[in-house]
Write an enzyme that holds these catalytic residues in place. Structure first.
Site, PDB file in Angstrom:
ATOM      1  N   LYS A  51      -4.405   1.009  16.206  1.00 18.99           N
ATOM      2  CA  LYS A  51      -3.439   0.263  15.385  1.00 18.99           C
ATOM      3  C   LYS A  51      -2.699   1.218  14.447  1.00 18.99           C
ATOM      4  O   LYS A  51      -3.147   2.351  14.241  1.00 18.99           O
ATOM      5  CB  LYS A  51      -4.180  -0.814  14.595  1.00 18.99           C
ATOM      6  CG  LYS A  51      -5.199  -0.286  13.599  1.00 18.99           C
ATOM      7  CD  LYS A  51      -6.103  -1.392  13.075  1.00 18.99           C
ATOM      8  CE  LYS A  51      -7.086  -0.846  12.055  1.00 18.99           C
ATOM      9  NZ  LYS A  51      -8.059  -1.865  11.631  1.00 18.99           N
ATOM     10  N   TYR A 280      10.519  15.257 -12.443  1.00 17.84           N
ATOM     11  CA  TYR A 280      10.819  14.007 -13.147  1.00 17.84           C
ATOM     12  C   TYR A 280       9.810  13.732 -14.255  1.00 17.84           C
ATOM     13  O   TYR A 280       8.605  13.961 -14.081  1.00 17.84           O
ATOM     14  CB  TYR A 280      10.774  12.822 -12.181  1.00 17.84           C
ATOM     15  CG  TYR A 280      11.893  12.780 -11.173  1.00 17.84           C
ATOM     16  CD1 TYR A 280      13.229  12.826 -11.570  1.00 17.84           C
ATOM     17  CD2 TYR A 280      11.614  12.660  -9.809  1.00 17.84           C
ATOM     18  CE1 TYR A 280      14.256  12.766 -10.620  1.00 17.84           C
ATOM     19  CE2 TYR A 280      12.628  12.597  -8.873  1.00 17.84           C
ATOM     20  CZ  TYR A 280      13.953  12.655  -9.283  1.00 17.84           C
ATOM     21  OH  TYR A 280      14.948  12.587  -8.354  1.00 17.84           O
TER      22      TYR A 280
HETATM   23  C1  LIG Z   1      -9.310  -1.283  11.757  1.00 19.43           C
HETATM   24  C2  LIG Z   1     -10.378  -1.988  12.446  1.00 19.43           C
HETATM   25  C3  LIG Z   1     -11.464  -1.291  12.990  1.00 19.43           C
HETATM   26  C4  LIG Z   1     -11.689   0.194  12.803  1.00 19.43           C
HETATM   27  O1  LIG Z   1     -12.152   0.452  11.499  1.00 19.43           O
HETATM   28  P1  LIG Z   1     -12.613   1.921  11.056  1.00 19.43           P
HETATM   29  O2  LIG Z   1     -13.195   1.724   9.714  1.00 19.43           O
HETATM   30  O3  LIG Z   1     -11.367   2.745  11.017  1.00 19.43           O
HETATM   31  O4  LIG Z   1     -13.560   2.401  12.075  1.00 19.43           O
HETATM   32  C5  LIG Z   1     -12.375  -2.012  13.747  1.00 19.43           C
HETATM   33  N1  LIG Z   1     -12.243  -3.340  13.914  1.00 19.43           N
HETATM   34  C6  LIG Z   1     -11.225  -4.052  13.375  1.00 19.43           C
HETATM   35  C7  LIG Z   1     -11.144  -5.523  13.593  1.00 19.43           C
HETATM   36  C8  LIG Z   1     -10.276  -3.405  12.606  1.00 19.43           C
HETATM   37  O5  LIG Z   1      -9.277  -4.110  12.066  1.00 19.43           O
END
Ligand SMILES: *Cc1c(COP(=O)(O)O)cnc(C)c1O
Length: 384
Positions: A51, A280
């Protein structure tokens, strides 16, 4: 990587030289996958979490590399990401993509058209899914998400049995899995164990009542490390694949390696007198005569503004303090009286050299996940 590099720092070569680059080590990705595999039972599947453009690393390339190593399950945030991934890269025929978000009813047709597994958290979605799939003359593959304590998405454990029954009675829905997600997986006892227990009650009851075996999964990176019993039929590592630890302040003993090295360039060097203020809001002033480098990345590249006066960066094998407010496109670095840094030198913001994303995240008051995802589109990804 070019051969003319003086240091191990990755250096792009002209003519397509980019000032800000994220070097992505697919070798380190493979190493991390092997490390995770060694930590779980051989029968346990691994879903590669890709993702958010594979946590900023580039979803098509990461997916291809994981497929080469035999991974066939992939997780994305939503149907849009699933479609983007499938359109940017021709996946193996037996690979499956699960979208974690609960869909809007208007999106269900897209799951059928693009062959993406749909998360179901309620009866309405199951009923709408059955209607859509029936009209299309297709089977829609669904996974039920149970909210055992994350408080984000999912059917309650109490209502899960009736939702699963609805799905089993729907001829155009195929149940391909049941899953849950942990709220504090880096703490093995207490709540995580309770979530696992609630989940196993749901899946156990379903399997007994239906006489079927269903794919069960729960473990993210934290749980892979802290609660091995939660691995079940499949694990869902994200951050560990990318070589960071779920808890930045307490790196685990799993020897994963950073997959991304975020770099920019020194584009200007000047000497300033004592009392000269930098950037800044004039939050830093030189205590004495200093050399100051301006580097080619700012918060629009993903170098968070909350790092202002807190980060260190790594140039030619040495660590320097970042000074003054991080701006949109550039950031300043205190070289002290060091004469060795010059325009064009590569600057490591985080990676396998210099600070890790986790260390930089602590300085920024956030987590490595956020820094990885923040590396923006104008930073060129270079796969090494
Ligand atoms: C993002 C996510 C993961 C992975 O999580 P990590 O902490 O990066 O291993 C697994 N399952 C779901 C449903 C997620 O949204």
């Amino acid at each position: 990587m070019s051969a003319d590099q003086e240091h191990s720092t990755c250096s792009g070569t002209a003519p397509d030289l980019h000032l800000s680059e994220a070097f992505i080590s697919l070798g380190n990705l493979r190493h991390n996958l092997a490390t995770i595999r060694a930590a779980i039972k051989p029968t346990c599947r691994i879903m590669g979490i890709v993702k958010a453009n594979a946590y900023g690393h580039g979803a098509p390339e990461i997916t291809a590399a994981l497929e080469q190593e035999g991974v066939r399950d992939f997780g994305v945030a939503n149907i849009q990401e699933a479609i983007e991934l499938k359109q940017s890269y021709r996946m193996q025929a037996d690979s499956r993509v699960l979208a974690f978000a609960s869909p809007l009813v208007q999106q269900i047709g897209l799951y059928l058209r693009h062959d993406v597994e749909m998360t179901v958290c309620d009866h309405e979605t199951a009923i709408a899914g059955e209607a859509e799939a029936s009209a299309a003359g297709k089977k829609l593959r669904v996974q039920v998400k149970v909210d055992t304590g994350m408080g984000r998405l999912g059917v309650t454990p109490e209502e899960a049995a009736s939702l699963l029954e609805t799905i089993d009675r729907s001829p155009h829905l195929e149940l391909t899995g049941i899953y849950t997600h942990f709220a504090e997986s880096h703490i093995p006892d207490g709540f995580t164990a309770l979530q696992l227990e609630r989940f196993l009650q749901v899946t156990g009851a379903y399997e007994r009542a239906s006489g079927k075996n269903v794919l069960k999964h729960a473990a993210n990176s934290g749980a892979i490390i802290c609660l091995p019993d939660s691995a079940l039929d499949m694990v869902r590592p994200g951050i560990l694949l990318y070589g960071c630890h779920p808890l930045d302040s307490k790196p685990s003993t799993l020897p994963v390696r950073p997959v991304m090295q975020f770099q920019c360039r020194v584009i200007f060097v000047k000497e300033v007198a004592a009392g000269t203020t930098i950037s800044y809001n004039r939050t830093w002033s030189a205590p004495d005569r200093r050399r100051i480098a301006t580097i080619s990345a700012g918060y629009a590249d993903g170098f968070h503004r909350t790092l202002s006066n807190r980060a260190t960066v790594f140039i030619n094998g040495r660590t320097y303090h970042q000074v003054g407010t991080v701006t949109m496109d550039q950031t300043m670095v205190d070289l002290g009286d060091d004469l060795s840094v010059s325009v064009g030198d590569a600057v490591v913001l985080f990676g396998w050299e210099g600070p890790t994303a986790g260390q930089q995240a602590i300085a920024a008051g956030t987590i490595s996940y956020e820094l990885l995802c923040a590396v923006s589109r104008r930073v060129r990804r270079v796969f090494v």
